[in-house]
Design an enzyme around this catalytic site. Structure first.
Site, PDB file in Angstrom:
ATOM      1  N   HIS A 128       0.816  -1.220   0.000  1.00 24.10           N
ATOM      2  CA  HIS A 128       0.000   0.000   0.000  1.00 24.10           C
ATOM      3  C   HIS A 128       0.851   1.272   0.000  1.00 24.10           C
ATOM      4  O   HIS A 128       0.318   2.373  -0.134  1.00 24.10           O
ATOM      5  CB  HIS A 128      -0.994   0.004   1.168  1.00 24.10           C
ATOM      6  CG  HIS A 128      -0.410   0.296   2.509  1.00 24.10           C
ATOM      7  ND1 HIS A 128      -0.109  -0.689   3.426  1.00 24.10           N
ATOM      8  CD2 HIS A 128      -0.087   1.472   3.115  1.00 24.10           C
ATOM      9  CE1 HIS A 128       0.364  -0.129   4.530  1.00 24.10           C
ATOM     10  NE2 HIS A 128       0.392   1.182   4.367  1.00 24.10           N
ATOM     11  N   ASP A 175       0.046  -7.600   1.496  1.00 20.22           N
ATOM     12  CA  ASP A 175       0.563  -6.237   1.595  1.00 20.22           C
ATOM     13  C   ASP A 175       2.089  -6.226   1.668  1.00 20.22           C
ATOM     14  O   ASP A 175       2.683  -5.927   2.709  1.00 20.22           O
ATOM     15  CB  ASP A 175      -0.053  -5.559   2.822  1.00 20.22           C
ATOM     16  CG  ASP A 175       0.133  -4.047   2.812  1.00 20.22           C
ATOM     17  OD1 ASP A 175       0.632  -3.518   1.792  1.00 20.22           O
ATOM     18  OD2 ASP A 175      -0.221  -3.398   3.816  1.00 20.22           O
ATOM     19  N   GLN A 211       1.095   6.034  12.019  1.00 19.79           N
ATOM     20  CA  GLN A 211       1.246   6.628  10.697  1.00 19.79           C
ATOM     21  C   GLN A 211       2.714   6.925  10.395  1.00 19.79           C
ATOM     22  O   GLN A 211       3.412   7.517  11.214  1.00 19.79           O
ATOM     23  CB  GLN A 211       0.424   7.913  10.578  1.00 19.79           C
ATOM     24  CG  GLN A 211      -1.053   7.683  10.395  1.00 19.79           C
ATOM     25  CD  GLN A 211      -1.743   7.290  11.684  1.00 19.79           C
ATOM     26  OE1 GLN A 211      -1.510   7.909  12.715  1.00 19.79           O
ATOM     27  NE2 GLN A 211      -2.589   6.285  11.646  1.00 19.79           N
ATOM     28  N   GLY A 212       3.163   6.505   9.217  1.00 20.34           N
ATOM     29  CA  GLY A 212       4.548   6.709   8.822  1.00 20.34           C
ATOM     30  C   GLY A 212       5.429   5.501   9.077  1.00 20.34           C
ATOM     31  O   GLY A 212       6.575   5.468   8.645  1.00 20.34           O
ATOM     32  N   ASP A 213       4.888   4.498   9.774  1.00 19.36           N
ATOM     33  CA  ASP A 213       5.649   3.271  10.017  1.00 19.36           C
ATOM     34  C   ASP A 213       5.336   2.184   8.990  1.00 19.36           C
ATOM     35  O   ASP A 213       6.005   1.147   8.958  1.00 19.36           O
ATOM     36  CB  ASP A 213       5.357   2.727  11.418  1.00 19.36           C
ATOM     37  CG  ASP A 213       5.946   3.595  12.511  1.00 19.36           C
ATOM     38  OD1 ASP A 213       7.067   4.099  12.316  1.00 19.36           O
ATOM     39  OD2 ASP A 213       5.297   3.785  13.556  1.00 19.36           O
ATOM     40  N   SER A 214       4.313   2.396   8.167  1.00 19.91           N
ATOM     41  CA  SER A 214       3.933   1.406   7.153  1.00 19.91           C
ATOM     42  C   SER A 214       5.137   0.921   6.361  1.00 19.91           C
ATOM     43  O   SER A 214       6.002   1.709   5.976  1.00 19.91           O
ATOM     44  CB  SER A 214       2.926   2.013   6.164  1.00 19.91           C
ATOM     45  OG  SER A 214       1.618   1.934   6.648  1.00 19.91           O
TER      46      SER A 214
END
Length: 272
Positions: A87, A132, A218-221
């Site tokens: 993603h 993913d 958020q931002g660790d994906s």
């Protein structure tokens, strides 16, 4: 929500479930997503660490960690290939728009190694639910240790380490320094109680169900979830994928189960 710093470019086919998953981590708490400027790398602290409830990592502690310019994390699968989340990328093919930053815990360090991408390979069949994972080929090798991936489910249990430059609270800003935390395994049964659209066998969950407080955000994906193998070496068991909010009780983090896709990842890397 998907744990990207900015909403990912979505593919042409997304189910309702897929959209919900993307919104869960990308849009965090409503207006925060609209104020994407607050989620840029290198800004002020976002809670306590890019990982909620974490502590700062030491220089060289996790040399395989990579920060990607679209606002995601990743790990060096080989010295020229980064393993991240599907993603985080818009699709497969030639791509020179991504910059990988490696070799430092401080993103502003003059010692940071920065290399452009050349190609991206997103998991075949990815539509926003499961699968993913993605690979990013770099223009040149980065001379740093790589992170091996789990090829069996033997390590899909116990206590894991997560690391990243993401927000340290829901709606927080991205971090300048790499942070780390440990999270315990959560069974498919317990995780499914929180997430009815969990894909057991493709996803693995981790976190503190009762009290919350520690999680990716958020931002660790795309960053790795890893643990020690029987020889004491780091081995990657998960890829930061999604979850409702960050570090909320009863809502653990959801990660791509790397062992399920190990053979496909190996085969795909050989084609890049």
């Amino acid at each position: 929500m998907a744990r990207t710093a900015q909403p990912p470019t979505k593919g042409s086919v997304l189910t309702v479930s897929s959209l919900v998953r993307l919104m869960k981590r990308t849009l965090a708490v409503g207006a925060v997503a609209l104020a994407a400027v607050s989620l840029q790398p290198g800004t002020a602290s976002a809670g306590t660490a890019p990982v909620v409830g974490g502590t700062r990592a030491a220089q060289g502690e996790f040399p395989f960690m990579v920060r990607l310019s679209m606002g995601c994390g990743g790990a060096l699968y080989t010295q020229q290939i980064v393993l991240t989340a599907a993603h985080c990328v818009s699709g497969s093919g030639n791509n020179t728009s991504i910059t990988a930053t490696a070799g430092v815990v401080d993103l502003n360090s003059a010692s940071a190694i920065k290399v452009k991408s050349t190609k991206v390979l997103r998991a075949p069949g990815y539509n926003g639910t499961g699968k993913d994972w993605a690979l990013i080929k770099l223009a040149k090798p980065i001379n740093l240790p790589t992170l091996k991936i789990a090829e069996t489910k033997a390590y899909d249990n116990g206590t894991f380490t997560v690391a990243g430059w993401g927000a340290t609270r829901e709606g927080g800003a991205q971090q300048r320094y790499l942070m780390k935390a440990t999270v315990p395994f959560v069974s498919d049964a317990d995780c499914s109680a929180a997430y009815s659209d969990l894909v057991p066998g493709e996803e693995i969950c981790a976190g503190y169900l009762d009290q919350g407080g520690v999680d990716t955000c958020q931002g660790d994906s795309g960053g790795p979830m890893f643990r020690r193998d029987n020889a004491g070496a780091w081995i990657q068991v998960g890829i930061v994928s999604w979850g409702i909010g960050c570090a909320r009780p009863d809502y653990p983090g959801v990660y791509t189960e790397v062992s399920t896709f190990a053979a496909q990842i190996k085969s795909a890397a050989a084609t890049l």
